[in-house]
Design a protein around this motif. Structure first.
Motif, mmCIF file in Angstrom:
data_model
loop_
_atom_site.group_PDB
_atom_site.id
_atom_site.type_symbol
_atom_site.label_atom_id
_atom_site.label_comp_id
_atom_site.label_asym_id
_atom_site.label_seq_id
_atom_site.Cartn_x
_atom_site.Cartn_y
_atom_site.Cartn_z
ATOM 1 N N VAL A 226 40.659 28.588 56.127
ATOM 2 C CA VAL A 226 41.272 28.458 54.809
ATOM 3 C C VAL A 226 40.365 29.125 53.783
ATOM 4 C CG1 VAL A 226 42.138 26.884 53.052
ATOM 5 C CG2 VAL A 226 42.362 26.305 55.486
ATOM 6 N N GLY A 227 40.866 30.172 53.140
ATOM 7 C CA GLY A 227 40.093 30.886 52.135
ATOM 8 C C GLY A 227 39.895 32.338 52.508
ATOM 9 N N GLY A 228 40.153 33.233 51.556
ATOM 10 C CA GLY A 228 40.028 34.668 51.802
ATOM 11 C C GLY A 228 38.843 35.295 51.105
ATOM 12 N N GLY A 229 37.786 34.494 50.850
ATOM 13 C CA GLY A 229 36.577 35.020 50.227
ATOM 14 C C GLY A 229 35.511 35.320 51.250
ATOM 15 N N TYR A 230 34.241 35.266 50.818
ATOM 16 C CA TYR A 230 33.132 35.603 51.706
ATOM 17 C C TYR A 230 33.107 34.730 52.950
ATOM 18 C CZ TYR A 230 31.122 38.335 47.879
ATOM 19 O OH TYR A 230 30.913 39.260 46.891
ATOM 20 N N ILE A 231 33.200 33.412 52.762
ATOM 21 C CA ILE A 231 33.113 32.494 53.893
ATOM 22 C C ILE A 231 34.252 32.755 54.870
ATOM 23 C CG2 ILE A 231 33.116 30.080 54.621
ATOM 24 C CD1 ILE A 231 30.615 30.907 53.126
ATOM 25 N N PRO A 251 45.764 31.740 49.078
ATOM 26 C CA PRO A 251 46.876 31.822 48.108
ATOM 27 C C PRO A 251 46.981 33.161 47.394
ATOM 28 C CG PRO A 251 45.058 30.589 47.168
ATOM 29 C CD PRO A 251 44.673 30.880 48.593
ATOM 30 N N GLU A 252 45.932 33.972 47.408
ATOM 31 C CA GLU A 252 45.948 35.233 46.683
ATOM 32 C C GLU A 252 46.734 36.298 47.441
ATOM 33 O OE1 GLU A 252 42.346 32.831 45.761
ATOM 34 O OE2 GLU A 252 43.100 33.710 47.627
ATOM 35 N N SER A 253 46.905 37.440 46.802
ATOM 36 C CA SER A 253 47.699 38.520 47.406
ATOM 37 C C SER A 253 46.884 39.398 48.347
ATOM 38 C CB SER A 253 48.315 39.396 46.305
ATOM 39 O OG SER A 253 47.295 39.968 45.494
ATOM 40 N N HIS A 254 45.544 39.303 48.272
ATOM 41 C CA HIS A 254 44.714 40.105 49.177
ATOM 42 C C HIS A 254 43.341 39.469 49.333
ATOM 43 C CE1 HIS A 254 42.275 41.870 45.896
ATOM 44 N NE2 HIS A 254 43.405 41.986 45.225
ATOM 45 N N LEU A 255 42.582 39.956 50.310
ATOM 46 C CA LEU A 255 41.254 39.438 50.590
ATOM 47 C C LEU A 255 40.297 39.656 49.417
ATOM 48 C CD1 LEU A 255 40.422 40.556 54.254
ATOM 49 C CD2 LEU A 255 40.625 38.198 53.433
ATOM 50 N N LEU A 256 39.382 38.744 49.249
ATOM 51 C CA LEU A 256 38.283 38.819 48.294
ATOM 52 C C LEU A 256 38.717 39.391 46.938
ATOM 53 C CD1 LEU A 256 35.265 38.035 48.397
ATOM 54 C CD2 LEU A 256 34.757 40.420 48.893
ATOM 55 N N PRO A 257 39.660 38.732 46.281
ATOM 56 C CA PRO A 257 40.188 39.288 45.029
ATOM 57 C C PRO A 257 39.178 39.336 43.889
ATOM 58 C CG PRO A 257 41.007 37.057 45.389
ATOM 59 C CD PRO A 257 40.311 37.466 46.649
ATOM 60 N N ARG A 258 38.103 38.565 43.978
ATOM 61 C CA ARG A 258 37.081 38.610 42.929
ATOM 62 C C ARG A 258 36.359 39.954 42.884
ATOM 63 N NH1 ARG A 258 32.984 33.790 43.244
ATOM 64 N NH2 ARG A 258 33.079 34.285 45.470
ATOM 65 N N LEU A 259 36.402 40.689 43.984
ATOM 66 C CA LEU A 259 35.696 41.965 44.027
ATOM 67 C C LEU A 259 36.562 43.115 44.528
ATOM 68 C CD1 LEU A 259 33.113 43.624 43.760
ATOM 69 C CD2 LEU A 259 32.428 42.835 46.036
ATOM 70 N N PHE A 260 37.260 42.920 45.636
ATOM 71 C CA PHE A 260 38.026 44.008 46.228
ATOM 72 C C PHE A 260 39.245 44.373 45.381
ATOM 73 C CE2 PHE A 260 36.783 43.140 50.954
ATOM 74 C CZ PHE A 260 35.489 43.535 50.674
ATOM 75 N N TRP A 418 28.845 46.218 53.893
ATOM 76 C CA TRP A 418 29.048 46.811 52.583
ATOM 77 C C TRP A 418 28.108 46.181 51.560
ATOM 78 C CZ3 TRP A 418 30.269 43.332 48.825
ATOM 79 C CH2 TRP A 418 30.965 42.163 49.190
ATOM 80 N N GLN A 419 27.823 46.950 50.500
ATOM 81 C CA GLN A 419 27.001 46.469 49.391
ATOM 82 C C GLN A 419 27.680 46.820 48.079
ATOM 83 O OE1 GLN A 419 22.831 47.478 49.398
ATOM 84 N NE2 GLN A 419 22.688 47.427 51.620
ATOM 85 N N PHE A 420 27.517 45.926 47.099
ATOM 86 C CA PHE A 420 28.055 46.148 45.756
ATOM 87 C C PHE A 420 26.979 45.826 44.738
ATOM 88 C CE2 PHE A 420 29.609 44.150 41.879
ATOM 89 C CZ PHE A 420 30.390 45.151 41.340
ATOM 90 N N PHE A 421 26.856 46.690 43.730
ATOM 91 C CA PHE A 421 25.932 46.454 42.619
ATOM 92 C C PHE A 421 26.678 46.649 41.303
ATOM 93 C CE2 PHE A 421 22.964 47.396 45.998
ATOM 94 C CZ PHE A 421 21.853 46.601 45.713
ATOM 95 N N GLY A 422 26.349 45.811 40.316
ATOM 96 C CA GLY A 422 26.875 45.994 38.974
ATOM 97 C C GLY A 422 27.980 45.043 38.603
ATOM 98 N N ASP A 423 28.971 45.573 37.871
ATOM 99 C CA ASP A 423 30.058 44.762 37.331
ATOM 100 C C ASP A 423 31.381 45.450 37.678
ATOM 101 O OD1 ASP A 423 30.992 42.564 35.987
ATOM 102 O OD2 ASP A 423 30.637 43.346 33.977
ATOM 103 N N ASN A 424 32.319 44.717 38.264
ATOM 104 C CA ASN A 424 33.598 45.333 38.654
ATOM 105 C C ASN A 424 34.599 45.215 37.511
ATOM 106 O OD1 ASN A 424 33.603 42.522 39.148
ATOM 107 N ND2 ASN A 424 35.328 42.702 40.557
ATOM 108 N N VAL A 425 34.330 45.986 36.451
ATOM 109 C CA VAL A 425 35.206 46.024 35.277
ATOM 110 C C VAL A 425 35.670 47.459 35.050
ATOM 111 C CG1 VAL A 425 34.144 44.023 34.165
ATOM 112 C CG2 VAL A 425 33.220 46.299 33.724
#
Length: 498
Positions: A226-231, A251-260, A418-425
């Motif tokens: 249950v959950g489509g985030g990191y865990i 419940p979201e429309s795709h995986l890891l919506p906070r970043l992807f 994968w690696q991410f740096f910064g702000d996804n804006v």
């Protein structure tokens, strides 16, 4: 240097009235003037630390009373190492933890720890702090050798900030001069009334949780995550390695919506499906059902459908573990956690908070933030201790960093990192086809704000923090026309020199 040594010897007798200045300007502490070096050192040190008088009272369970860290995670481990580097650990530092183990690199629990048993899974003492950053492995013996007093499996249940004392679950009374709260987070749980505590329902936050899950995986057939985030992503990548029928529900429309972005998430979803993972997106859970033996048997959705499961792993986020400190220190109502300034000082003199539990000023983006990530746990702990023990008044300047590593066990078609740096804006520009690599650049007002890279080389990964921190101006049309990830990174790197 002589003046610093004088200050270090005299700090225990500096009056607590001097420390009251700690509360004057929580978010913009004044830096001492450089042309008054000796007095500036005294000011900055007293600003951090409470008056501390060593007591011989036998009522205190800890002998090391000058510095106490509450919490047994990565932040505590890296703080301990920094105390040692400053020569202020032996006989002075005490760590009290609810964990049964010395601090360890927690990310391993949802990565290498869950590998199938025939795929060389990670186990302690292999991932004790600080091996994650290339440091010495800090085993229980290491803490003893360094003169650090440890209390295991005995969480703090109460604090008296005026008397500078802590009470533990077993009834021990601990004394502190300076207190660092490094309690991290606790896993968010399903309510008991909808089956959150059924047998076969698992949460992952510590070694005991992971051990319980591993013992269940050996007898499971159908797993629901249950959950489509990191865990959720990391656990699902592991469970299919056990050859288990695995379904991920969120419940979201795709995986890891906070970043992807949706298009990036689609690439990962396709990879997971190729490895046998099934997805139910946009789904809401009504309750978990149990059989006659009390073990979970199914997940019932709001739309009335059910998914069979004899094992359910819930990864729906975490909450900062602020109890029992919430009444004694100020909390941030927006991001949660304990409010601190750029040196990790709370609004109570002598009390600090680091890691997941700290709501701190994210300097480069001019906002208050709380970051649940191992990189911040390490950096905040080190910065806090250096500020506490030295004349450093430089505010923490953190660059957000996230990563994941999955499918790294033997036999998978592709190992993912994968690696991410910064702000996804701003606007996201995606380059590459995922095979062999893919990158996403976030541009706002012509400036690069964040960058994510999948399957990059070590040299390419080293570019990411430079790009994100510099925030160079980039020609969007030129970037969009890049024929490969390598060319896009060259375009971004060239912009650093303009």
């Amino acid at each position: 240097m002589q003046s610093v040594a004088i200050v270090r010897r005299s700090m225990a007798s500096i009056s607590s009235s001097m420390s009251i200045k700690h509360g004057i300007s929580l978010w913009c502490p004044q830096s001492p003037s450089l042309d008054r070096h000796h007095s500036s050192v005294i000011y900055s040190r007293s600003f951090h630390r409470r008056n501390f008088v060593v007591s011989a009272s036998s009522s205190f369970a800890n002998q090391n009373r000058e510095f106490v860290i509450v919490g047994g995670g990565n932040a505590a481990g890296y703080a301990a190492r920094t105390f040692i580097e400053q020569g202020m650990a032996d006989g002075k530092l005490c760590i009290v933890s609810k964990e049964a183990y010395a601090p360890y690199e927690r990310p391993a629990l949802t990565k290498g720890y869950l590998f199938p048993l025939d795929k060389k899974p990670a186990r302690l003492p292999g991932f004790h702090t600080c091996v994650g950053s290339g440091g010495e492995r800090q085993t229980p013996e290491w803490y003893k050798e360094k003169g650090i007093e440890m209390f295991y499996e005995d969480p703090v249940t109460a604090i008296d900030a005026e008397k500078q004392t802590l009470t533990t679950n077993s009834g021990k009374l601990l004394k502190y001069g300076s207190l660092i709260i490094a309690t991290g987070c606790s896993a968010s749980r399903f309510p008991e009334k909808i089956g959150g505590n059924l047998r076969g329902v698992h949460y992952i936050r510590d070694v005991a949780d992971a051990d319980s899950l591993i013992s269940s995986l050996g007898n499971a057939q159908k797993v629901v995550v249950v959950g489509g985030g990191y865990i959720g992503m990391e656990v699902a990548a592991a469970t299919v390695g056990w050859k288990l029928d695995t379904t991920v529900i969120f419940p979201e429309s795709h995986l890891l919506p906070r970043l992807f972005t949706p298009s990036l998430a689609q690439k990962y979803e396709e990879l997971y499906q190729e490895n046998g993972v099934k997805f139910m997106k946009g789904a809401s859970i009504k309750n978990l059902e149990a059989g006659p033996d009390g073990n979970v048997t199914a997940v019932k959705l709001e739309n009335g459908s059910t998914i069979e499961a004899d094992l359910v792993i819930i990864g729906i986020g975490a909450k900062p573990a602020v109890s029992p400190f919430d009444k004694a220190v100020g909390l941030n109502a927006t991001v949660g956690g304990i409010q601190v300034d750029g040196l990790f000082r709370s609004n109570v003199p002598g009390i600090f908070a680091v890691g997941d539990v700290a709501a701190f000023p994210l300097k480069m983006y001019n906002r208050i933030s709380r970051v649940e990530h191992v990189d911040h746990a390490r950096g905040s702990a080190q910065h806090c201790v250096k500020a506490l023990l030295t004349a450093n008044t430089r505010n923490y300047d953190y660059l957000p960093y996230f990563y994941s590593r999955v499918f790294e066990y033997e036999g998978t078609s592709r190992k993912v990192w994968w690696q991410f740096f910064g702000d996804n804006v701003g606007e996201a520009i995606q380059i590459g086809n995922f095979d062999p690599k893919i990158a996403t650049f976030w541009l706002e007002s012509g400036k690069l704000k964040g960058v994510l890279l999948e399957s990059g080389s070590p040299e390419e990964f080293k570019l990411l923090p430079k790009l994100a921190r510099s925030q160079p101006s980039i020609d969007k049309v030129k970037l969009q026309s890049a024929a490969s990830v390598e060319e896009a990174l060259q375009i971004a790197t060239a912009s650093l020199q303009r």
